[in-house]
Design a protein around this motif. Structure first.
Motif, PDB file in Angstrom:
ATOM      1  N   GLN A 112       0.803  -1.216   0.000  1.00 50.20           N
ATOM      2  CA  GLN A 112       0.000   0.000   0.000  1.00 50.20           C
ATOM      3  C   GLN A 112       0.836   1.266   0.000  1.00 50.20           C
ATOM      4  OE1 GLN A 112      -3.677  -0.175   2.432  1.00 50.20           O
ATOM      5  NE2 GLN A 112      -3.000  -2.225   3.008  1.00 50.20           N
ATOM      6  N   ASP A 113       2.106   1.148   0.312  1.00 56.62           N
ATOM      7  CA  ASP A 113       2.989   2.300   0.284  1.00 56.62           C
ATOM      8  C   ASP A 113       3.371   2.624  -1.159  1.00 56.62           C
ATOM      9  OD1 ASP A 113       6.065   3.304   0.275  1.00 56.62           O
ATOM     10  OD2 ASP A 113       5.010   4.065   2.041  1.00 56.62           O
ATOM     11  N   ARG A 114       3.089   3.835  -1.607  1.00 56.27           N
ATOM     12  CA  ARG A 114       3.305   4.202  -3.008  1.00 56.27           C
ATOM     13  C   ARG A 114       4.788   4.190  -3.372  1.00 56.27           C
ATOM     14  NH1 ARG A 114      -1.908   4.270  -5.350  1.00 56.27           N
ATOM     15  NH2 ARG A 114      -3.311   4.711  -3.624  1.00 56.27           N
ATOM     16  N   ASN A 115       5.646   4.587  -2.438  1.00 53.22           N
ATOM     17  CA  ASN A 115       7.079   4.555  -2.720  1.00 53.22           C
ATOM     18  C   ASN A 115       7.579   3.124  -2.871  1.00 53.22           C
ATOM     19  OD1 ASN A 115       7.773   7.303  -2.868  1.00 53.22           O
ATOM     20  ND2 ASN A 115       7.736   7.478  -0.646  1.00 53.22           N
ATOM     21  N   ALA A 116       7.016   2.209  -2.069  1.00 54.82           N
ATOM     22  CA  ALA A 116       7.396   0.802  -2.185  1.00 54.82           C
ATOM     23  C   ALA A 116       6.948   0.243  -3.529  1.00 54.82           C
ATOM     24  CB  ALA A 116       6.788  -0.003  -1.038  1.00 54.82           C
ATOM     25  N   ASN A 117       5.831   0.724  -4.018  1.00 52.32           N
ATOM     26  CA  ASN A 117       5.345   0.325  -5.339  1.00 52.32           C
ATOM     27  C   ASN A 117       6.354   0.744  -6.416  1.00 52.32           C
ATOM     28  OD1 ASN A 117       3.608  -0.564  -7.372  1.00 52.32           O
ATOM     29  ND2 ASN A 117       2.375   1.293  -7.339  1.00 52.32           N
ATOM     30  N   PHE A 118       6.797   1.977  -6.339  1.00 50.94           N
ATOM     31  CA  PHE A 118       7.782   2.483  -7.299  1.00 50.94           C
ATOM     32  C   PHE A 118       9.112   1.738  -7.164  1.00 50.94           C
ATOM     33  CE2 PHE A 118      10.922   5.984  -8.359  1.00 50.94           C
ATOM     34  CZ  PHE A 118      10.813   5.793  -9.727  1.00 50.94           C
ATOM     35  N   LEU A 119       9.527   1.469  -5.942  1.00 54.01           N
ATOM     36  CA  LEU A 119      10.755   0.724  -5.713  1.00 54.01           C
ATOM     37  C   LEU A 119      10.678  -0.659  -6.357  1.00 54.01           C
ATOM     38  CD1 LEU A 119      13.490   0.230  -4.294  1.00 54.01           C
ATOM     39  CD2 LEU A 119      12.179  -0.509  -2.283  1.00 54.01           C
ATOM     40  N   GLY A 120       9.507  -1.309  -6.209  1.00 58.17           N
ATOM     41  CA  GLY A 120       9.326  -2.629  -6.813  1.00 58.17           C
ATOM     42  C   GLY A 120       9.464  -2.590  -8.320  1.00 58.17           C
ATOM     43  N   LEU A 121       9.009  -1.495  -8.933  1.00 59.98           N
ATOM     44  CA  LEU A 121       9.172  -1.336 -10.375  1.00 59.98           C
ATOM     45  C   LEU A 121      10.654  -1.227 -10.721  1.00 59.98           C
ATOM     46  CD1 LEU A 121       7.694  -0.763 -13.156  1.00 59.98           C
ATOM     47  CD2 LEU A 121       8.100   1.653 -12.637  1.00 59.98           C
ATOM     48  N   LEU A 122      11.388  -0.401  -9.978  1.00 59.28           N
ATOM     49  CA  LEU A 122      12.818  -0.209 -10.266  1.00 59.28           C
ATOM     50  C   LEU A 122      13.612  -1.498 -10.083  1.00 59.28           C
ATOM     51  CD1 LEU A 122      13.567   3.275  -8.632  1.00 59.28           C
ATOM     52  CD2 LEU A 122      12.882   2.763 -10.981  1.00 59.28           C
TER      53      LEU A 122
ATOM     54  N   ASP B  14      10.653  -6.213  -9.596  1.00 59.09           N
ATOM     55  CA  ASP B  14       9.634  -7.062  -8.972  1.00 59.09           C
ATOM     56  C   ASP B  14       8.284  -6.894  -9.665  1.00 59.09           C
ATOM     57  OD1 ASP B  14      11.453  -7.977  -7.149  1.00 59.09           O
ATOM     58  OD2 ASP B  14      10.798  -6.681  -5.510  1.00 59.09           O
ATOM     59  N   PHE B  15       8.020  -5.695 -10.167  1.00 55.26           N
ATOM     60  CA  PHE B  15       6.767  -5.404 -10.855  1.00 55.26           C
ATOM     61  C   PHE B  15       7.056  -5.033 -12.300  1.00 55.26           C
ATOM     62  CE2 PHE B  15       5.806  -3.686  -6.420  1.00 55.26           C
ATOM     63  CZ  PHE B  15       5.401  -4.944  -5.963  1.00 55.26           C
ATOM     64  N   ASP B  16       6.186  -5.455 -13.186  1.00 55.00           N
ATOM     65  CA  ASP B  16       6.402  -5.254 -14.617  1.00 55.00           C
ATOM     66  C   ASP B  16       5.851  -3.930 -15.131  1.00 55.00           C
ATOM     67  OD1 ASP B  16       7.767  -7.706 -15.370  1.00 55.00           O
ATOM     68  OD2 ASP B  16       5.917  -8.724 -14.796  1.00 55.00           O
ATOM     69  N   PHE B  17       4.958  -3.303 -14.384  1.00 60.16           N
ATOM     70  CA  PHE B  17       4.459  -1.994 -14.820  1.00 60.16           C
ATOM     71  C   PHE B  17       3.783  -1.283 -13.660  1.00 60.16           C
ATOM     72  CE2 PHE B  17       0.307  -3.566 -14.524  1.00 60.16           C
ATOM     73  CZ  PHE B  17      -0.655  -2.708 -15.062  1.00 60.16           C
ATOM     74  N   ILE B  18       3.595   0.001 -13.837  1.00 56.49           N
ATOM     75  CA  ILE B  18       2.800   0.829 -12.930  1.00 56.49           C
ATOM     76  C   ILE B  18       1.796   1.578 -13.784  1.00 56.49           C
ATOM     77  CG2 ILE B  18       2.830   2.951 -11.563  1.00 56.49           C
ATOM     78  CD1 ILE B  18       5.313   2.073 -10.206  1.00 56.49           C
ATOM     79  N   SER B  19       0.560   1.601 -13.328  1.00 54.75           N
ATOM     80  CA  SER B  19      -0.478   2.366 -14.022  1.00 54.75           C
ATOM     81  C   SER B  19      -0.807   3.589 -13.184  1.00 54.75           C
ATOM     82  CB  SER B  19      -1.728   1.517 -14.230  1.00 54.75           C
ATOM     83  OG  SER B  19      -2.751   2.276 -14.860  1.00 54.75           O
TER      84      SER B  19
END
Length: 540
Positions: free
Chosen positions: A241-251, A254-259
């Motif tokens: 739920q942490d937005r920065n962690a979401n971005f970190l996962g993209l970098l 771990d994650f293939d995209f962000i919408s």
């Protein structure tokens, strides 16, 4: 400072490590900060549920990249000359996911499943928020839909009156086809035990941690080379739920995209003109397309004592906002000015250029005079928003100050803001509307007097008998040229009355890892993973 934080987080994450039970498989991963509440199509009212449900279930028709209906479970259909009777012929090669609810582990889709699924939406015991999707369908004497199975492969649906957007309604995930056996076997837990006909099946749902879908080996679709779809072996959805962690996962990969772009990282990944930051250009690409989403400020007109009852004041507030600067400085160039009206330009693209609220302090002050105001008696306004909209509302606050209007920005928790808007507790509010289906009628529905909240989406409590008359005519008109003329009329009425301040038409923006191939993008921001591939990871 931001870059130092990112570097530290990357180093910490690298030390933590993580095993991958899907090693050697092609897995598409993304993060869903909003969590997923249910995998039951009847409850897919928000994007996070819709994206997951779209991988598990199929509908009679789906929308193509041009937002036109194309075959899915129905291989063909016929609409009779009255525009009331729809006849669908189903594919004969569709099987439900394997599940213990079936005596023989699975079975073929039949026409009775369609009849059951659509009637389930209006069943009071289901309490589906999508029941309105069937409002256009005629009823039998017993209250069920005039939706009938003709043998195992044909379904007929009869409408009360012509409704041109009906095929788009059938493409919504509310209308996904489910088997009676599974719904009856799992009852209220069907949302955690989904059984559909989609390209993926549920493998694991660790609430609040991750949801894993596996490829459906019996999925009915094949590509142009007769290769079975989907190409991916699995889909993994995380719930950080942490937005920065979401971005970190993209970098980290771990994650293939962000919408969508959160304010906390948009300036790091996207340049001021909406392009990928050059430092990330070898790893990521940006996908953009017009979004059927209007961001706006709304006036509550149900209070007869409010200063905002004055039409000229509302017009002045519209004219005093420099939307182009808002988009350039607050949104990194993402979005299109909403000065021409509430309906996105993607749906009403041929508007006259000079129609609408072009930024003009001169015209804004002229409207204030027509409203009866001078420098000594200007009203003080309160603008309600959430924390996510604070920067935008502060920008508008400064814009209105230029014509002497003082504005207090009231930041509320999301739940409180939503409840206050729905119940007319705030006179001026920030909100957005995302199309349920790709038709201008869906946007105009917010201003029909029969849709006053809390019974509909008319948050403004706007009432104009002439608008209502044209709106009802638009609903029942099937000729495209005539519908366009009616839509233009409705647009003109809203611009004159100014019950709303359209700020901008949004764009779907995705930052995608370049290892991902074939991820489509569309104006409803639907996630379709049927044809997605992932290039192999280069190992040192």
């Amino acid at each position: 400072m931001y870059r130092l934080i990112i570097a530290a987080m990357l180093a910490l994450a690298a030390c933590s490590g993580r095993s991958d039970r899907h090693a050697g498989k092609t897995v598409f991963s993304y993060n869903e900060p909003g969590l997923i509440s249910s995998l039951d199509p009847a409850f897919t009212r928000n994007t996070e549920n819709i994206w997951a449900v779209n991988q598990l279930f199929s509908t009679l028709v789906r929308l193509d990249s041009s937002m036109e209906a194309e075959p899915c479970l129905a291989q063909s259909w016929v609409i009779d000359s009255s525009d009331l009777r729809y006849t669908f012929t189903l594919r004969s090669d569709v099987w439900f996911h394997r599940n213990p609810c079936f005596p023989d582990s699975t079975r073929k889709l039949v026409a009775a499943d369609v009849v059951y699924s659509l009637n389930r939406l209006i069943d009071p015991s289901t309490a589906s928020p999508g029941s309105w999707v069937m409002d256009q369908v005629a009823r039998q004497a017993n209250g069920t839909l005039q939706c009938e199975a003709v043998g195992d492969s044909v379904v007929t649906v009869r409408l009360k009156e012509p409704f041109p957007a009906f095929m788009s309604l059938l493409a919504m995930q509310y209308c996904a086809i489910v088997p009676r056996e599974a719904v009856e076997a799992y009852g209220s837990d069907f949302g955690r035990n989904p059984v559909g006909t989609g390209p993926f099946t549920l493998f694991l749902w660790d609430q609040g941690n991750q949801l894993v879908l596996h490829k459906n080996p019996r999925y009915f679709e094949r590509d142009e080379r007769n290769q079975p779809l989907p190409y991916l072996d699995a889909v993994r959805i995380s719930f950080l739920q942490d937005r920065n962690a979401n971005f970190l996962g993209l970098l980290k990969g771990d994650f293939d995209f962000i919408s969508g772009l959160d304010a906390s990282y948009k300036d790091e990944i996207i340049t001021g003109n909406g392009q990928i930051n050059p430092k990330y250009s070898e790893t990521f690409t940006v996908q953009k397309t017009p979004y059927l989403k209007s961001d706006y400020l709304g006036f509550y007109l149900g209070d007869s004592a409010s200063a905002l009852q004055n039409q000229h004041l509302r017009r002045a507030l519209n004219l005093a906002i420099d939307r182009e600067s808002l988009i350039r400085f607050l949104r990194n160039g993402i979005g299109v000015s909403g000065a021409q009206g509430f309906v996105p330009s993607a749906l009403l693209s041929a508007r006259p250029f000079d129609r609408g609220y072009r930024y003009s302090l001169l015209e804004a002050n002229r409207e204030l005079k027509l409203a009866g105001y001078n420098k000594l008696n200007l009203p003080v306004l309160t603008l309600s928003t959430t924390a996510a909209g604070a920067d935008l509302c502060e920008f508008i606050q400064s814009e209105w100050q230029k014509i002497g209007i003082k504005t207090k920005v009231d930041i509320l928790p999301e739940a409180n803001h939503r409840e206050s808007v729905a119940n007319g507790k705030v006179s001026l509010f920030r909100k957005n509307w995302v199309a349920d289906y790709p038709d201008a009628q869906n946007f105009f529905s917010l201003f029909y007097s029969g849709n006053f909240t809390p019974n509909g989406p008319n948050y403004f409590h706007y009432r104009n008998p002439q608008f209502d008359q044209w709106y009802l005519k638009l609903n029942n008109t099937t000729d495209e040229a005539e519908r366009r003329a009616i839509a233009d009329k409705l647009d003109e009425i809203l611009l004159a009355d100014a019950p709303v301040i359209p700020l901008f038409y949004d764009e779907v923006v995705r930052v995608v890892n370049k290892k991902v191939v074939g991820l489509p993008i569309n104006a409803l921001n639907l996630l379709d993973l049927r044809r997605v591939k992932k290039l192999p990871v280069k190992r040192s």
